[in-house]
Design a protein around this motif. Structure first.
Motif, mmCIF file in Angstrom:
data_model
loop_
_atom_site.group_PDB
_atom_site.id
_atom_site.type_symbol
_atom_site.label_atom_id
_atom_site.label_comp_id
_atom_site.label_asym_id
_atom_site.label_seq_id
_atom_site.Cartn_x
_atom_site.Cartn_y
_atom_site.Cartn_z
ATOM 1 N N ASP A 126 5.238 62.716 8.587
ATOM 2 C CA ASP A 126 5.008 61.969 7.471
ATOM 3 C C ASP A 126 6.245 61.340 7.118
ATOM 4 O OD1 ASP A 126 2.386 62.621 7.101
ATOM 5 O OD2 ASP A 126 2.801 64.031 5.371
ATOM 6 N N GLU A 127 6.046 59.873 6.483
ATOM 7 C CA GLU A 127 7.133 59.252 6.324
ATOM 8 C C GLU A 127 7.554 59.049 4.916
ATOM 9 O OE1 GLU A 127 7.104 56.233 10.388
ATOM 10 O OE2 GLU A 127 6.856 55.458 8.566
ATOM 11 N N ARG A 139 17.520 62.418 3.404
ATOM 12 C CA ARG A 139 16.953 62.291 4.746
ATOM 13 C C ARG A 139 16.935 63.617 5.409
ATOM 14 N NH1 ARG A 139 21.996 59.482 5.053
ATOM 15 N NH2 ARG A 139 23.212 60.136 6.778
ATOM 16 N N ARG A 148 9.938 62.127 8.308
ATOM 17 C CA ARG A 148 10.649 61.031 8.842
ATOM 18 C C ARG A 148 11.223 60.230 7.567
ATOM 19 N NH1 ARG A 148 11.668 56.707 12.117
ATOM 20 N NH2 ARG A 148 10.178 55.367 11.231
ATOM 21 N N VAL A 150 12.628 56.955 6.193
ATOM 22 C CA VAL A 150 13.016 55.711 6.607
ATOM 23 C C VAL A 150 13.471 54.861 5.457
ATOM 24 C CG1 VAL A 150 11.707 53.456 7.204
ATOM 25 C CG2 VAL A 150 10.500 55.837 7.788
ATOM 26 N N ARG A 174 1.876 55.740 8.109
ATOM 27 C CA ARG A 174 2.373 57.178 8.189
ATOM 28 C C ARG A 174 3.070 57.483 6.536
ATOM 29 N NH1 ARG A 174 1.878 60.790 12.175
ATOM 30 N NH2 ARG A 174 1.777 61.887 10.046
ATOM 31 N N THR A 175 3.365 56.610 5.884
ATOM 32 C CA THR A 175 4.024 56.543 4.746
ATOM 33 C C THR A 175 3.371 57.368 3.665
ATOM 34 O OG1 THR A 175 4.845 54.558 4.857
ATOM 35 C CG2 THR A 175 5.282 55.432 2.886
#
Ligand SMILES: Cc1ncc(COP(=O)(O)O)c(C=O)c1O
Length: 396
Positions: A126-127, A139, A148, A150, A174-175
């Motif tokens: 998942d972002e 992060r 992850r 971004v 994926r956000t």
């Protein structure tokens, strides 16, 4: 006699996530500065992000009293009911809003809150969208929970903050979440309540979750920072006793979570660390008295005077600060007139001139190598000495 078997270096079993966890350069620089001090060097420390003021005396006294009077034990994982109620009262008094104690989760610093938040929200891959630059550990909280981060490059045009438009543009399947901080570390800039509302609308429309880090609330120099909780319950709000309350070392923070996440947060907290410090929680009950508020507000005026001294002084030396920081206690400055490698610049500045500042690389990648962060909660004579050394170092 047999010699003990030597374990070959390649047998070290390091988790794959560790490859993505970078050092926290600020902390490394602090360690180096302390080592130089131990050798007798005088260091102007503008690197560490903590108030120079002591914890207000009534809080310290309450901590001492807790040690004297009580059995210090585990507390409920989400914090003592009395502290959660006190925090609810703080939202009523400061922001004029009702935040039920049942939604307030007391944590080990806001770091604990961020870890729990990522723990309950993220599945592997998942972002999480964040501003680049932003707080270094974010992060890594995300990565530690198999997500992850971004980083979205932001600059002076948006006061180094995300906008609803940027969030919408960078959203992918994926956000899972978006993280903002207002005031921001490293830039000290704020997001307006209107922009947070717009970002929230995009995040909800896209089916994600908004996380707002309000750790520097209380340390603002223009308009009071507005809480995302003023317009929605549907947000994770992160806060801490570290900065405004001058309690970094007590390791106490909190978050306000949407009601339907609280049980999961509790489950995770129970297992990860059982409870937060009982002493710190008892001490923090003294943090909301009128006397403490008066002291903290006097601190705020001093932070402002420190910013008002340092900002023009740095610009006079040739650093560039296109957006005036209106909160926190940081100045994020471009040093491009002097270097294109602020990592080396910071170590050299520390070794040669005895001034510790943070390299931009800690806060992301976007134009990081041309930026440095000054952390200014120091007496003005110390700041003056820092500026004098910088001037000499830069050959001005
Ligand atoms: C934006 C931001 N969030 C969170 C933290 C973590 O602070 P603590 O764990 O002391 O509450 C910091 C510390 O500098 C910070 O700058």
């Amino acid at each position: 006699m047999n010699r003990p078997e030597r374990v070959p270096a390649h047998a070290r079993r390091l988790a794959s996530r560790m490859a993505a966890i970078e050092p926290f350069h600020v902390v490394a620089l602090v360690t180096r500065a302390k080592a130089l001090e131990a050798q007798g060097r005088d260091i102007v420390n503008l690197v560490i992000g903590e108030p120079d003021f002591p914890t207000p005396r009534p809080i310290v006294e309450a901590g001492i009293e807790a040690l004297r009077a009580s059995r210090i034990g585990y507390t409920p994982s989400l914090g003592t009911p009395v502290l959660r109620e006190a925090l609810s009262g703080w939202y009523r008094a400061r922001y004029g809003i009702e935040v039920p104690a049942s939604r307030i989760c007391v944590t080990s610093g806001s770091s604990g809150a961020l870890l729990l938040t990522m723990g309950v929200l993220l599945s592997p891959g998942d972002e999480v969208l964040t501003a680049d630059p932003s707080y270094p550990a974010n992060r890594h909280f995300v990565r530690a929970m198999e997500g992850r981060a971004v980083g979205i490059p932001v600059g002076a045009d948006s006061a180094y903050q995300l906008t609803a438009e940027l969030v919408d543009r960078h959203w992918t399947p994926r956000t899972a979440a978006v993280m903002v901080a207002s005031p921001s570390n490293p830039t000290g800039t704020l997001l307006s309540l209107d922009e947070i509302t717009r970002i929230h609308e995009v995040v909800r429309r896209r089916g994600g979750v908004l996380i707002v880090d309000e750790i520097y609330h209380g340390i603002t120099y223009g308009d009071r920072a507005r809480s995302a909780l003023e317009f929605t319950d549907d947000v994770f709000v992160i806060n801490s006793f570290s900065k405004y309350f001058c309690m970094t070392g007590w390791r106490l923070g909190w978050m306000v979570a949407p009601p339907d996440y609280v049980d999961d947060i509790e489950k995770l907290a129970q297992n990860l660390y059982i409870s937060n410090s009982d002493i710190a929680q008892q001490a923090a009950l003294a943090a909301f008295s009128p006397a403490v508020t008066a002291e903290l507000e006097a601190n705020r005026a001093r932070f402002r005077a420190q910013r008002d001294y340092l900002l023009p002084a740095l610009c006079g030396l040739g650093f560039e600060v296109p957006v005036t920081p209106e909160g926190a206690f940081y100045i994020y400055a471009s040093a491009r007139r002097f270097t294109r490698d602020t990592y080396r610049f910071c170590y050299d500045l520390l070794d040669q001139a005895g001034v510790a500042v943070a390299p931009g690389i800690d806060f992301g990648e976007h134009r990081a190598a041309e930026h440095v962060r000054f952390s200014y909660p120091k007496p003005i004579p110390v700041l003056e000495e820092g500026v004098r050394r910088l001037r000499e170092y830069l050959g001005k």
